[in-house]
Motif scaffolding. Structure first.
Motif, PDB file in Angstrom:
ATOM      1  N   PRO A  10      68.297  52.281  31.617  1.00  0.00           N
ATOM      2  CA  PRO A  10      69.118  53.088  30.503  1.00  0.00           C
ATOM      3  C   PRO A  10      70.632  52.590  30.851  1.00  0.00           C
ATOM      4  O   PRO A  10      71.313  52.285  29.799  1.00  0.00           O
ATOM      5  CB  PRO A  10      69.111  54.475  30.851  1.00  0.00           C
ATOM      6  CG  PRO A  10      67.773  54.504  31.520  1.00  0.00           C
ATOM      7  CD  PRO A  10      67.458  53.441  32.428  1.00  0.00           C
ATOM      8  N   ALA A  11      71.180  52.236  31.844  1.00  0.00           N
ATOM      9  CA  ALA A  11      72.457  51.679  32.118  1.00  0.00           C
ATOM     10  C   ALA A  11      72.636  50.365  31.833  1.00  0.00           C
ATOM     11  O   ALA A  11      73.409  50.055  30.916  1.00  0.00           O
ATOM     12  CB  ALA A  11      72.734  51.903  33.731  1.00  0.00           C
ATOM     13  N   LEU A  16      74.007  46.297  27.515  1.00  0.00           N
ATOM     14  CA  LEU A  16      73.816  45.327  26.446  1.00  0.00           C
ATOM     15  C   LEU A  16      74.206  45.817  25.001  1.00  0.00           C
ATOM     16  O   LEU A  16      74.451  44.923  24.164  1.00  0.00           O
ATOM     17  CB  LEU A  16      72.174  45.110  26.500  1.00  0.00           C
ATOM     18  CG  LEU A  16      71.926  44.386  27.699  1.00  0.00           C
ATOM     19  CD1 LEU A  16      70.177  44.208  27.687  1.00  0.00           C
ATOM     20  CD2 LEU A  16      72.240  42.938  27.800  1.00  0.00           C
ATOM     21  N   ALA A  17      74.128  46.961  24.839  1.00  0.00           N
ATOM     22  CA  ALA A  17      74.491  47.584  23.510  1.00  0.00           C
ATOM     23  C   ALA A  17      75.794  47.873  23.131  1.00  0.00           C
ATOM     24  O   ALA A  17      76.275  47.910  21.810  1.00  0.00           O
ATOM     25  CB  ALA A  17      73.729  49.002  23.305  1.00  0.00           C
ATOM     26  N   ASP A  18      76.538  47.599  24.178  1.00  0.00           N
ATOM     27  CA  ASP A  18      78.010  47.800  23.883  1.00  0.00           C
ATOM     28  C   ASP A  18      78.895  46.666  23.665  1.00  0.00           C
ATOM     29  O   ASP A  18      78.664  45.625  24.433  1.00  0.00           O
ATOM     30  CB  ASP A  18      78.740  48.521  25.297  1.00  0.00           C
ATOM     31  CG  ASP A  18      80.083  48.923  25.049  1.00  0.00           C
ATOM     32  OD1 ASP A  18      80.970  48.306  24.164  1.00  0.00           O
ATOM     33  OD2 ASP A  18      80.489  49.307  26.110  1.00  0.00           O
ATOM     34  N   PRO A  19      79.241  46.128  22.639  1.00  0.00           N
ATOM     35  CA  PRO A  19      80.040  45.024  22.081  1.00  0.00           C
ATOM     36  C   PRO A  19      81.227  44.429  23.143  1.00  0.00           C
ATOM     37  O   PRO A  19      81.402  43.464  23.287  1.00  0.00           O
ATOM     38  CB  PRO A  19      80.589  45.289  20.709  1.00  0.00           C
ATOM     39  CG  PRO A  19      79.773  46.337  20.107  1.00  0.00           C
ATOM     40  CD  PRO A  19      79.406  47.242  21.499  1.00  0.00           C
ATOM     41  N   HIS A  61      70.125  50.075  18.102  1.00  0.00           N
ATOM     42  CA  HIS A  61      71.607  50.085  18.159  1.00  0.00           C
ATOM     43  C   HIS A  61      72.209  48.589  17.634  1.00  0.00           C
ATOM     44  O   HIS A  61      73.206  48.746  16.936  1.00  0.00           O
ATOM     45  CB  HIS A  61      71.987  50.414  19.486  1.00  0.00           C
ATOM     46  CG  HIS A  61      73.646  50.409  19.727  1.00  0.00           C
ATOM     47  ND1 HIS A  61      74.136  51.675  18.935  1.00  0.00           N
ATOM     48  CD2 HIS A  61      74.599  49.975  20.111  1.00  0.00           C
ATOM     49  CE1 HIS A  61      75.502  51.654  19.327  1.00  0.00           C
ATOM     50  NE2 HIS A  61      75.771  50.560  20.265  1.00  0.00           N
ATOM     51  N   VAL A  62      71.317  47.483  17.896  1.00  0.00           N
ATOM     52  CA  VAL A  62      71.816  46.318  17.598  1.00  0.00           C
ATOM     53  C   VAL A  62      71.853  46.298  15.802  1.00  0.00           C
ATOM     54  O   VAL A  62      72.860  45.728  15.408  1.00  0.00           O
ATOM     55  CB  VAL A  62      70.660  45.211  18.082  1.00  0.00           C
ATOM     56  CG1 VAL A  62      70.977  43.845  17.113  1.00  0.00           C
ATOM     57  CG2 VAL A  62      71.115  45.120  19.613  1.00  0.00           C
ATOM     58  N   LEU A  63      70.980  46.886  15.369  1.00  0.00           N
ATOM     59  CA  LEU A  63      70.847  46.961  14.009  1.00  0.00           C
ATOM     60  C   LEU A  63      71.919  47.718  13.323  1.00  0.00           C
ATOM     61  O   LEU A  63      72.359  47.374  12.324  1.00  0.00           O
ATOM     62  CB  LEU A  63      69.685  47.539  13.336  1.00  0.00           C
ATOM     63  CG  LEU A  63      68.251  46.459  13.602  1.00  0.00           C
ATOM     64  CD1 LEU A  63      67.173  47.195  13.082  1.00  0.00           C
ATOM     65  CD2 LEU A  63      68.397  45.215  12.625  1.00  0.00           C
ATOM     66  N   PHE A  77      68.503  37.958  22.580  1.00  0.00           N
ATOM     67  CA  PHE A  77      67.630  38.563  23.418  1.00  0.00           C
ATOM     68  C   PHE A  77      66.843  39.896  22.807  1.00  0.00           C
ATOM     69  O   PHE A  77      65.778  39.971  23.035  1.00  0.00           O
ATOM     70  CB  PHE A  77      68.505  39.159  24.616  1.00  0.00           C
ATOM     71  CG  PHE A  77      67.794  40.170  25.596  1.00  0.00           C
ATOM     72  CD1 PHE A  77      66.772  39.627  26.251  1.00  0.00           C
ATOM     73  CD2 PHE A  77      68.032  41.513  25.224  1.00  0.00           C
ATOM     74  CE1 PHE A  77      66.408  40.387  27.228  1.00  0.00           C
ATOM     75  CE2 PHE A  77      67.430  42.421  26.148  1.00  0.00           C
ATOM     76  CZ  PHE A  77      66.553  41.919  27.175  1.00  0.00           C
ATOM     77  N   SER A  78      67.535  40.289  21.959  1.00  0.00           N
ATOM     78  CA  SER A  78      66.948  41.673  21.285  1.00  0.00           C
ATOM     79  C   SER A  78      65.713  41.021  20.273  1.00  0.00           C
ATOM     80  O   SER A  78      64.797  41.901  20.201  1.00  0.00           O
ATOM     81  CB  SER A  78      67.714  42.369  20.403  1.00  0.00           C
ATOM     82  OG  SER A  78      68.941  42.931  21.379  1.00  0.00           O
TER      83      SER A  78
END
Length: 825
Positions: A10-11, A16-19, A61-63, A77-78
Motif C-alpha cells: 500500500p505504501a 507511485l500514484a502521487d505525481p 488512480h492513474v486514469l 509501469f501501470s
C-alpha cells in the motif's frame, strides 16, 4: 505473496500514484514487474488483486489523474502491470467490469494523452497488450478497442524499438487467432479467417500493394516473423494467398524493400511447412537472384546455399552469383577464372557486376568485403557446394591482396581502375586475410603454397600495413603453417615451409622492434603459437636460432607496454619449454645470465601491471605441469618462492592462478584426484608420493596450507571457490589414512580453529604457523567445506534480490529524495 510484501505494497502504491513523488530508478520498476509476473504465474491473479486492493486502486488512480500529471515511467509501469494481471481470463473479466482495461488501452486512454509522445509509454502500452493477449477474451478486446489499428500505425514509429515491438505483437495476435486451425481452414480465399486474423491479413495485403516502401517493409517484416515462428498448416494457406503479391514486387524497378524481401523468402524456405510443398517459392527465389543488385543478391545467395533442402539448379545459380565479384577480379588481372564453363555467366550479369565494382571506391570495397565474408561463412559448412573451387578462391584472395598492396599486374583498363580503388584499403585486406586463412583447411595440393606464402610475406613486410592488417596476416600465416599436410608419425614441413621460415624470421624481427605496441604484441602471439606447434621440428629450430628473435623476445620482457610484457612472458615461457631461449655470449645481458626464472620472478614481484604478473604465474604453472628442467631441479623451493609473492599480490587473478599452481603440485605429490571430481586433470607421471605425514609437513613448511586457507576467505569469490575446491581435494586424499585421525593436543587444534575463524571474520594478521599433520587434518574436518562451496556458488546478490528488499529499497529511495529537498535560499 509474502505477508511482509503485502504490508509494504500500500505504501509503495501510494508513492507511485502521487505525481509529486519521484521514483529514482527505472530499473526498480522493471524488477517489480518481474516479481509480479513470477507471482501471477505461480497463482491466481484475481486472488492477488482481491487480497491487495491497493493494486487496483493504483491502476484506477492513474486514469483519474489529469494527463499532464501522470509520470511517463509510472504510466508505462501501470500499463505493463495491468497486462500482467489480465493475462488470466478471470482476472481480465474482473478488471473489465469497471472499464479499467478500456481506459488504459482504448483510444480514449493514453493514446490521446500528451504522455503518448514518450516512447517509454508507447512501449509499455504494447507490452501490456502483449501480456493481455493470451486468451479469446483478450483477442476480442484487441479487436474491439481499436488497439489493432493503433498497432498498424506504430509499425512506422520513430522509435525502432517501439516499431519492432508493434510488429512482434501483430504476429503474436495472428498466431493466437489461428491457434488450432486445420490445414483446410481458412480457405484459400480467406473467408474463414477469424476476425482479428482477417484484419491483420487485410492490412498486410494493402501494404504489399502500396507504392510507399515503408508500408511494404512493414508488411514484409510481419510476414517474415510469422513464417519464422509459426509452423502450423495455416501458414501454407497464408503464403498461397499472399505469394502472388510478393512476386509482383519483383516487377518494380528498383525492387522496394529488397533486404526485407530477401529475409521473407529465406524465412519461408526455412519453415518445415514448406519442406516438400510446391508453392512456387524456388521459382520466385531464382527470379529474384537475377533481379537484385549484386550487393543484395549476395545475401540471398548465401541464404539459399545454407538451406538444407533446395533444388540443385537454384543452388548452382546462387553459387555463381556469390562468385561473380571474384570472377570479375580474376578476369581484370593476369589470372584466368578457372576451368572453362565453371562460371559461365550472361554478359548482362557480368556487365552489371563490373559496373558495381567500378562505380565507386565505396561500392567496390563494400561488395568485396561482403563477398569474402559470405564465402568465409560458407566454407566450413557441410552443405557447401561441391566441387568446391579451392584453387580459384585462393587465387582470388591472393590477387585481392596484391591489388591492395599495389603489386598486382592488371590485364585490362578495368584492372587498372581496380588497382586505384583498392590500393591501401585495409578493410578489404582484413577481409581477404580472414578468408585466405579459412582456405588453409582441406587444401589438396601444395601448388598454391608458394604464392600464398609470398603474398603473406609481402603483407607482413609492407610498411603500409596497419597494425590490424598485420595481426590478420600473422593469423592467416599461422593457419597455413599449422594446416600443412603431414603424415601421422611426424610433421613433414615439405619443400616450401623451410624456405618461407628463413624469409619469415627477419620480418618477425622487424615487427618485434616496431614502434607500435600492437604490432609487437601480435608478433609475440604469433611466435608463441608457432613455437608450441613446431618447437620440436629441426627446420623450425634451425631457422629460429639463426635469427635474433629469441633475444628480442627476452628484451621485450622490459617493454614499456604491459600487454607486450605479458605476451613476451608467454612467448619466453614457450621458447624455454622447447629449449629455444636466448643464450648470452657477452656480459651485456645480465638478465640473461641470472636465468629466465629469475627474470620472471622479478616481474612477478616488481611489475606494476597485472597482465604480466598473471602471465608469469601461468607460465610457472605450465612449467610445473610439464616438469620443466629448471623447475625440477628444486621443485619445493620453486613453489615456495612463487607462493610467497603470489600470496601478497593484490590482483585476484594472480592469486587464483597461484592456487592452480598449488593444485598441480598437490596432484603430483598426492596422486591423481578422484576422476569424478570437477577439478580432475591429466598430468604426466611423477615420482610416487612419500609417506603422508612427511608430505603434509612439507605442505605446511612451504606455506601452501597457509596460502590455501587464507584464499578460502578471500574477498574475491573466484579465488575462494578455487581454494575451496583445493581443500576438498586435499581432504579427500587424506581421509583414508589411519593413525592420523586423532590430534595429539586438543588445545593446539582449538588454537588453529580459532585462527581460522578470525581469518573468516577478516582478521588475517595472525599467521597459522607450521601445523603438525594431525592439526592439519583436524582443521580440514572442522571446516564445513561443502557449505562454503554451496554459498560461494550462489549469486552475490541472492539476498538483496528478495521482493521484500526491493520494496524496502524503493520506499527508502523516495524517503532519501524527500530529505534532500531543501530551500537553497
Amino acid at each position: 505473496m509474502d505477508p511482509e510484501c503485502s504490508r509494504l505494497l500500500p505504501a509503495l502504491c501510494a508513492v507511485l500514484a502521487d505525481p509529486s513523488q519521484a521514483v529514482a530508478d527505472d530499473t526498480c520498476l522493471e524488477k517489480l514487474l518481474d516479481w509480479f509476473k513470477t507471482v501471477t504465474e505461480a497463482g491466481s491473479s484475481l486472488l492477488l488483486l482481491q487480497e491487495n486492493p491497493c493494486l487496483v486502486d493504483l491502476l484506477s488512480h492513474v486514469l483519474d489523474l489529469k494527463p499532464q500529471d501522470v509520470s511517463p515511467r509510472v504510466l508505462s509501469f501501470s500499463l505493463c502491470l495491468a497486462g500482467t494481471f489480465a493475462a488470466q481470463e478471470d482476472c481480465f473479466e474482473y478488471l473489465q467490469q469497471g472499464q479499467l482495461l478500456l481506459g488504459l488501452f482504448g483510444e480514449a486512454g493514453p493514446l490521446s494523452w500528451a504522455a503518448w509522445s514518450v516512447p517509454t509509454v508507447r512501449s509499455g502500452w504494447i507490452r501490456g497488450l502483449r501480456s493481455l493477449a493470451q486468451h479469446p477474451s483478450g483477442l476480442h478486446f484487441l479487436g474491439n478497442s481499436g488497439a489493432v489499428d493503433a498497432l498498424f500505425s506504430l509499425q512506422g514509429d520513430s522509435s525502432l524499438f517501439v516499431a519492432s515491438a508493434a510488429s512482434q505483437l501483430l504476429v503474436h495476435v495472428l498466431a493466437l487467432s489461428m491457434q488450432g486451425k486445420a490445414a483446410g481452414s481458412p480457405s484459400s480465399q480467406g473467408n474463414a479467417w477469424p476476425a482479428c486474423a482477417q484484419k491483420i491479413v487485410d492490412h498486410v495485403e494493402a501494404c504489399l500493394c502500396s507504392t510507399a516502401a515503408p508500408q511494404v517493409t512493414q508488411a514484409l517484416n510481419v510476414l517474415t516473423t510469422t513464417f519464422g515462428r509459426c509452423h502450423s498448416p495455416w501458414t501454407e494457406v497464408l503464403w498461397g494467398q499472399l505469394s502472388p503479391l510478393v512476386a509482383h514486387l519483383l516487377e518494380s524497378d528498383p525492387i522496394p524493400a529488397a533486404h526485407s524481401l530477401v529475409d521473407l523468402l529465406l524465412s519461408v524456405a526455412r519453415s518445415p511447412v514448406f519442406a516438400s510443398a510446391d508453392c512456387g517459392l524456388w521459382e520466385t527465389m531464382a527470379r529474384m537472384l537475377s533481379c537484385l543488385s549484386p550487393t543484395q543478391a549476395g545475401s540471398l545467395a548465401l541464404g539459399i546455399l545454407k538451406l538444407q533442402h533446395c533444388p540443385q539448379a537454384l543452388r548452382s545459380q546462387a553459387f555463381r552469383v556469390l562468385l561473380q565479384p571474384l570472377v570479375c577480379i580474376l578476369r581484370a588481372t593476369t589470372q584466368a577464372p578457372g576451368p572453362p564453363g565453371l562460371l559461365d555467366e550472361t554478359s548482362a550479369g557480368s556487365s552489371m557486376m563490373v559496373d558495381t565494382l567500378l562505380s565507386s571506391k565505396s561500392a567496390c570495397v563494400g561488395l568485396l568485403c561482403q563477398t569474402l565474408a559470405h564465402l568465409e561463412e560458407l566454407q566450413p559448412l557441410p552443405q557447401r557446394p561441391s566441387p568446391w573451387p579451392q584453387t580459384l578462391l585462393v587465387e582470388a584472395a591472393v590477387i585481392i591482396l596484391q591489388l591492395c598492396d599495389g603489386s598486382a599486374v592488371p590485364s585490362s583498363s578495368e584492372g587498372g581502375r581496380l588497382c586505384g580503388a583498392l590500393a591501401g584499403c585495409s578493410r578489404v585486406q582484413r577481409a581477404a586475410l580472414d578468408f585466405l586463412g579459412t582456405l588453409s583447411q582441406g587444401i589438396s595440393s601444395r601448388e598454391l603454397m608458394p604464392q600464398v606464402f609470398a603474398v603473406l610475406l609481402e603483407t607482413l613486410e609492407s610498411p603500409a600495413s596497419s597494425p590490424m592488417v598485420l595481426k590478420k596476416a600473422f593469423q592467416a600465416t599461422l593457419r597455413w603453417l599449422l594446416d600443412l599436410p603431414s603424415p601421422s608419425s611426424c610433421l613433414d614441413l615439405g619443400p616450401h615451409a623451410p624456405l618461407f621460415l628463413r624469409e619469415l624470421f627477419p620480418v618477425l624481427q622487424k615487427r618485434l622492434c616496431s614502434p607500435c605496441w600492437e604490432v609487437r604484441d601480435s608478433a609475440l602471439e604469433f611466435l608463441t603459437h608457432l613455437t608450441a606447434c613446431w618447437g620440436g621440428e629441426a627446420d623450425f629450430r634451425e631457422a629460429l636460432l639463426a635469427s635474433e628473435v629469441p633475444k628480442l623476445t627476452w628484451q621485450l620482457l622490459r617493454d614499456p607496454e604491459s600487454y607486450v610484457r605479458a605476451s613476451a612472458v608467454t612467448a619466453m615461457g614457450q621458447l624455454s619449454s622447447q629449449g629455444l631461449e636466448a643464450v648470452s655470449e657477452s656480459p651485456g645481458h645480465p638478465e640473461v645470465q641470472q636465468g629466465l626464472i629469475g627474470e620472471l620472478l622479478h616481474i612477478l614481484s616488481m611489475d606494476s601491471e597485472g597482465f604480466p604478473r598473471r602471465a608469469v604465474v601461468r607460465v610457472f604453472t605450465e612449467w610445473l605441469r610439464d616438469s620443466h628442467a629448471d623447475v625440477a631441479r628444486d621443485t619445493e623451493w620453486f613453489v615456495a618462492t612463487v607462493l610467497q609473492m603470489v600470496s601478497q599480490d593484490l590482483d585476484w587473478e594472480v592469486r587464483a592462478q597461484g592456487l592452480e599452481l598449488v593444485r598441480v603440485f598437490l596432484v603430483q605429490t598426492l596422486g591423481q584426484p578422484n576422476p569424478h571430481c570437477p577439478y580432475a586433470v591429466t598430468l604426466p607421471k611423477v615420482t610416487p608420493p612419500g609417506p603422508l605425514p612427511e608430505v603434509l609437513r612439507t605442505l605446511c613448511q612451504l606455506q601452501i596450507i597457509d596460502f590455501a586457507f587464507r584464499a578460502l576467505f578471500d574477498c574475491d569469490r573466484p579465488v575462494a571457490q578455487k581454494a575451496c575446491d583445493l581443500l576438498l581435494f586435499l581432504r579427500e586424499k587424506t581421509a583414508p589414512c589411519s593413525g592420523l585421525q586423532e590430534p595429539g593436543n586438543s588445545s593446539d587444534v582449538t588454537s588453529v580453529e580459532a585462527t581460522l575463524h578470525r581469518w573468516q571474520a577478516g582478521e588475517q594478521s595472525q599467521p597459522l604457523g607450521n601445523l603438525e599433520p594431525e592439526e592439519l587434518l583436524a582443521a580440514l574436518r572442522s571446516l564445513d567445506l561443502e557449505g562454503f562451496q554451496g554459498r560461494l556458488a550462489e549469486s552475490s546478490d541472492h539476498v538483496e534480490k528478495s521482493p521484500q528488499s526491493l520494496l524496502q529499497d524503493m520506499l527508502a529511495t523516495v524517503a532519501v529524495l524527500e530529505e534532500n529537498v531543501a530551500d537553497c535560499y
